[in-house]
Design an enzyme around this catalytic site. Sequence first.
Site, PDB file in Angstrom:
ATOM      1  N   PRO A 147     153.908  82.977 131.691  1.00  0.00           N
ATOM      2  CA  PRO A 147     154.729  81.860 131.252  1.00  0.00           C
ATOM      3  C   PRO A 147     154.619  80.704 132.220  1.00  0.00           C
ATOM      4  O   PRO A 147     154.805  80.877 133.425  1.00  0.00           O
ATOM      5  CB  PRO A 147     156.143  82.437 131.250  1.00  0.00           C
ATOM      6  CG  PRO A 147     156.024  83.859 131.671  1.00  0.00           C
ATOM      7  CD  PRO A 147     154.715  84.021 132.325  1.00  0.00           C
ATOM      8  N   GLU A 148     154.318  79.554 131.686  1.00  0.00           N
ATOM      9  CA  GLU A 148     154.320  78.321 132.468  1.00  0.00           C
ATOM     10  C   GLU A 148     155.556  77.534 132.051  1.00  0.00           C
ATOM     11  O   GLU A 148     156.374  78.040 131.298  1.00  0.00           O
ATOM     12  CB  GLU A 148     153.020  77.545 132.222  1.00  0.00           C
ATOM     13  CG  GLU A 148     151.778  78.403 132.455  1.00  0.00           C
ATOM     14  CD  GLU A 148     150.469  77.687 132.192  1.00  0.00           C
ATOM     15  OE1 GLU A 148     150.404  76.469 132.390  1.00  0.00           O
ATOM     16  OE2 GLU A 148     149.495  78.350 131.787  1.00  0.00           O
TER      17      GLU A 148
END
Length: 281
Positions: free
Chosen positions: A2-3
């Site tokens: 996840p960014e």
Amino acid sequence: MPELPEVETVRRGIEPAIRGKRILSAEVIPDPKGIRTLRRVRSAPAFRKNLTNRIIEKVDRRGKYLLIYLNHDEILIIHLGMSGRLLIRRPSDPPDPHTRIIFHLEKKLELRFADPRKFGEVYLFSPALGETAVNPLDLGPEPFDPEITSAWLLSRLAKSSRPIKAALLDQYLIAGIGNIYSDEILHASRIRPDRNASSITREEADRIVRHTRRILKLAISKRGTTAGDGVYRDSRNQPGSFQNHLQVYAREGEGCYHCRSKIASRTIGGRTAHFCPECQK
DNA sequence: ATTGGGACCTGCTCGC
DNA sequence: TGCGAGCAGGTCCCAA
């Protein structure tokens, strides 16, 4: 995994569900191989004790970190690592694989932290216990922070010899950009990922700043990217849809949408970079 | 002082 | 069909 856009999507998913709720207990699922998750959270018993009866006041995000503010000035800090998920569940819902922690909340709600690869981390900051010295959130500014201008970025890049892609991945330069979005930002900015950071011009820095904001904003509106192995899921276990908008990431060997050249991929700074050899100079 | 490379885990895909 | 190698969106730590 996840960014920034994925973490923000998770934040928006859990905040309305858990805000104002009391934590009845925090159930830490034992792991014989040791829990990296709790590496910096003292012992599991202390962790449980300190969370019991706390009330969730708000949920914030800083870079890729989620900040869950509790009453009595404690902050539960969660990083999802590569494969972490935060799921809003009911006690009657079937168990989720690789669940590491279950936060039992009032009103028959559960916040479950599941993480197959165990790269995620959970911190609890308790000023009362003297744990204020270290701040893992000493990160660079948020991409949407007005402090970030082309002049600001240029000055940070000027004295650095690393590839521009490595610079964009540096959380202490700008917070929140990861491998997918760094590739997308550099493609939109028409800059090769292996360019030396100090070679970036003022005009190019301006493109980076503008496309970073544009792409991250768009990705948030698409609820993030669930690409490749499809690990990312939001708080309702649903995939995002920005993978349908990717220009270069995971497209090696396919045609560039702009010039039809084959998208290349190679390792830069330890990460796989994807780029168009024609469009990016 | 920066920068690059390996380590940390597990699951999945691909090629033989 | 089966199995091992390689790879995955992140971060830390160490050595050069």
